[in-house]
Design a protein around this motif. Structure first.
Motif: not given
Lengths: 156, 156, 156, 156
Positions: B139, B11, B155, B36-37, B33, B153, B149-151, B135
């Motif tokens: 967002e 990233i 990997f 982690d959900p 960056f 959450t 937006p990037r995701d 998040v």
């Protein structure tokens, strides 16, 4: 050096007392195997009689629940966790346990990372449970019952 | 299968906006960056101007802070964290950050596991920060500023 | 009790020596901030001159890399990691680092969980790097250079 | 967004097959509840008949073992793990399991982080077990036995 204090070891079931989950309940009992003071992971058994109530709570980290006896569910989910099942709870989840089925008690093994927050209906935080309250409750129970406490925060 | 969505990736600094740490402060900025959900780990940069204040807070898990620019301390500890230092915070710790020294700003890299709880002087919990609020803030900022937006959450 | 030994603290950049990454390379240097003997997480800086080579390796756990200076990539991936970027590596990944760009050196901050396995072209394991080899290399360097070693495995 | 795929859920005992731990043994059986492709944690049951042998192995991360039935030990340690006990293994530990006592079989619940490395007497690595081999063995067994595989790498 700290690493000289670290070793793989066993904690026996019989050597570890059942501790009432006060002040929340005297019917719900906890057996404390481990409370990691660095990462915040606790390893415990929980035993609750049929009909016991536990309030809604939030977890900061993951929870693994292995059900040894009885059945239970969260009122927020449709599934029921019975004997031999694994429940995996993800960080930031919140839910309200309830016990179901005919068994006279529920016993679960719980690997909990981080804080458990008890919340009221408006999501105000009423209390925090974590490795620190685990140590305090365990040590207070040992002292009151003339039991020599293990160091549940050590890794040896 | 979820594991087909998992890969090692980068990233970039430039691709990630500075987001005001509202509603707590408009002067303190966060660069998100990763959030982690599953396990609740967030990886962020924090940038604060000299003289910014941040309230006392509690961590449910560990925190690693690498200081890139400027100096800061916790009023509960004597040590000062300067450029190039690592601060390691253990689960269940609580402290009040303050910025020190001549630098016009402080920039830190933060790897935070679990919840950060803002507390008042009586240790009542005022607010919870975690991967979910990360998040939401990220967002909302992207939407308000017409950024795709990037995701954060994911990997991959 | 172990938890009485646990506290939040800082490790200064200047107090921690650059240690050659022997026997793999004398040009690649490691600065050891922390080596967790319970969970196996290490926190280090790595400094490599332009043109240094590092062999293919496998990680048992996650890796977070924050690039402070210079640019690098894995030959297995198209992306390049430049200054200020975060690379997130997932458990069980394997790759071969190579340094790119004009900078005379690359410096990264690395949060590594578990083992790093060096492998030959047939995926035979040649060597294991982890918290134990970190401690051994750090303590051997301190002894050889008359430096009083910190306990990099402690949490205080 | 990945986090929309994340939820707390149950995995039933009955819905998950016993899979032979091939090619190491056809007598030792594994039940795969979860295999985290990001952090590398696996959650399994292991069932071994009295007299089964398992080779020496090394763990990159922590292991929690809850013994459900039977007794076992490591030849490197004096203690014996019986029903209801918790064994906590720290990162970088190595040991050789052996089953003891009168029970016809041993059943354990295992929460394993990272790689398990099988080693010969000279500590050469013979094989790696981790979340990837867990998925491969589970999916191969399901395919060979006409079972619809669950996604054991998902968190929902």
């Amino acid at each position: 050096m700290f690493h000289h204090q670290v070793d793989t070891s066993v904690i026996d079931d019989a050597s570890t007392p059942w501790v009432p989950f006060s002040p929340y309940s005297n019917d719900v009992l906890i057996k404390y195997f481990k409370a990691d003071p660095v990462r915040g992971e606790t390893i415990t058994l929980l035993k609750a009689p049929a009909g016991a109530q536990m309030p809604k709570h939030h977890h900061s980290g993951t929870v693994i629940v292995y059900t040894i006896k009885g059945s239970w569910k969260y009122i927020e989910h449709d599934w029921v966790a019975g004997p031999g099942s694994i429940v995996f709870e993800t960080a930031g989840s919140a839910h309200t346990p309830t016990f179901v089925g005919d068994s006279d008690e529920v016993i679960t093994l719980n690997v909990v990372v981080g804080d458990l927050l008890y919340m009221d209906d408006n999501d105000n935080v009423l209390a925090i449970e974590n490795w620190k309250t685990a140590v305090q409750r365990y040590e207070a129970f040992c002292q009151a019952n003339d039991i020599a406490p293990r160091d549940i925060t050590a890794f040896n």
